[in-house]
Design an enzyme around this catalytic site. Structure first.
Site, mmCIF file in Angstrom:
data_model
loop_
_atom_site.group_PDB
_atom_site.id
_atom_site.type_symbol
_atom_site.label_atom_id
_atom_site.label_comp_id
_atom_site.label_asym_id
_atom_site.label_seq_id
_atom_site.Cartn_x
_atom_site.Cartn_y
_atom_site.Cartn_z
ATOM 1 N N ASP A 43 0.837 -1.198 0.000
ATOM 2 C CA ASP A 43 0.000 0.000 0.000
ATOM 3 C C ASP A 43 0.872 1.248 0.000
ATOM 4 O O ASP A 43 2.007 1.227 0.492
ATOM 5 C CB ASP A 43 -0.913 0.018 1.232
ATOM 6 C CG ASP A 43 -2.006 -1.039 1.153
ATOM 7 O OD1 ASP A 43 -2.364 -1.430 0.028
ATOM 8 O OD2 ASP A 43 -2.497 -1.455 2.217
ATOM 9 N N TYR A 71 6.404 -8.741 8.245
ATOM 10 C CA TYR A 71 6.151 -7.307 8.406
ATOM 11 C C TYR A 71 6.436 -6.876 9.838
ATOM 12 O O TYR A 71 6.278 -7.660 10.778
ATOM 13 C CB TYR A 71 4.677 -6.983 8.112
ATOM 14 C CG TYR A 71 4.203 -7.313 6.723
ATOM 15 C CD1 TYR A 71 4.250 -6.350 5.705
ATOM 16 C CD2 TYR A 71 3.703 -8.570 6.417
ATOM 17 C CE1 TYR A 71 3.808 -6.658 4.419
ATOM 18 C CE2 TYR A 71 3.253 -8.883 5.144
ATOM 19 C CZ TYR A 71 3.306 -7.926 4.151
ATOM 20 O OH TYR A 71 2.871 -8.227 2.885
ATOM 21 N N ASP A 85 -6.205 2.066 8.066
ATOM 22 C CA ASP A 85 -4.876 2.677 8.103
ATOM 23 C C ASP A 85 -5.080 4.184 8.075
ATOM 24 O O ASP A 85 -6.195 4.659 8.298
ATOM 25 C CB ASP A 85 -3.980 2.169 6.961
ATOM 26 C CG ASP A 85 -4.497 2.548 5.574
ATOM 27 O OD1 ASP A 85 -5.488 3.301 5.469
ATOM 28 O OD2 ASP A 85 -3.888 2.096 4.574
ATOM 29 N N ARG A 177 -3.847 -4.809 7.596
ATOM 30 C CA ARG A 177 -4.902 -3.873 8.036
ATOM 31 C C ARG A 177 -6.110 -4.631 8.587
ATOM 32 O O ARG A 177 -6.763 -4.169 9.519
ATOM 33 C CB ARG A 177 -5.346 -2.991 6.868
ATOM 34 C CG ARG A 177 -4.361 -1.902 6.503
ATOM 35 C CD ARG A 177 -4.878 -1.065 5.364
ATOM 36 N NE ARG A 177 -4.866 -1.773 4.093
ATOM 37 C CZ ARG A 177 -5.790 -1.639 3.151
ATOM 38 N NH1 ARG A 177 -6.822 -0.848 3.343
ATOM 39 N NH2 ARG A 177 -5.692 -2.290 2.015
#
Length: 228
Positions: A43, A71, A85, A177
């Protein structure tokens, strides 16, 4: 003598606010070839490892995409956003001051292993041939079906002042997310992702990646030397 077809793989640290396609376009323009693609979208508000393949190496994209991802990032409790987000405005949900580290770890454990996950509305998944984020931006509801994903590790690195620092290893197709949303729902206080960095894809690590703009200059210099 027949010339060997060109192929190359670039490990790039995607800059904040760049789309993955922005990075591909920059590499494509520097190489002056059409066959360039990335192996897994990040993203715009995420940073970290993006694998970009050029020439004959674009045939390897599916293989790279199927590998485990890792991540690190931050979730904020007590608030949420429409996109989970910072793409959308932050809204208060509930007082999270009573949430303890043990509560967060227990919630993370519920989201570890083979789970069913509903992707966020603001994602690039196609439903009925349309990207769902396009429908979301028009205010249209799209029914999203749960998808099986594997969260192999969901480690809570720290928890302080409503901020959850985490490290997650997961399968292809996992939305971090959505994990923020689900963590907030389990704790009944809401949550959103305030930062995200992809640190690994398979055996490729962020530490091996190059910064985008210096890499582009390097490619341009190389192309100039080839034309001498």
């Amino acid at each position: 003598m027949q010339e060997v077809p060109y192929g190359e793989v670039f490990l790039i640290n995607k800059p904040l606010e760049w789309t993955s396609f922005d990075v591909v376009k920059k590499v494509r323009n520097a190489l002056k070839i059409k066959k360039v693609g990335h192996a897994g979208t990040l993203d715009p508000l995420a940073t970290g490892l993006l694998i970009v393949c050029a020439g004959k190496m674009t045939k390897q994209i599916e293989g790279f995409m199927g590998q485990e991802k890792e991540y690190e990032g931050t979730f904020v409790l007590g608030e949420t956003t429409e996109s989970f987000d910072l793409e959308k405005p932050v809204e208060f949900v509930a007082d999270a001051s009573e949430i303890k580290l043990e509560d967060v770890k227990r919630a993370a454990a519920e989201l570890t292993g083979n789970i069913l996950q509903i992707p966020p509305m603001h994602s690039a998944i196609k439903v009925d041939g349309k990207r769902v984020y396009e429908s979301a931006r028009k205010g249209l509801e799209v029914k999203m079906e749960p998808r099986p994903v594997e969260v192999r590790e969901f480690e809570i690195l720290s928890y302080q002042d409503r901020e959850v620092k985490f490290r997650i290893s997961c399968s292809k197709g996992t939305y971090i997310r959505s994990l923020a949303r689900d963590l907030g729902e389990i704790l009944e206080v809401g949550a959103y992702m305030s930062s995200l960095c992809r640190t690994r894809i398979g055996d490729f690590k962020l530490s091996q990646a190059k910064e985008l703009l210096p890499l582009i200059e390097e490619i341009k210099a190389r192309k100039a030397n080839e034309n001498l």
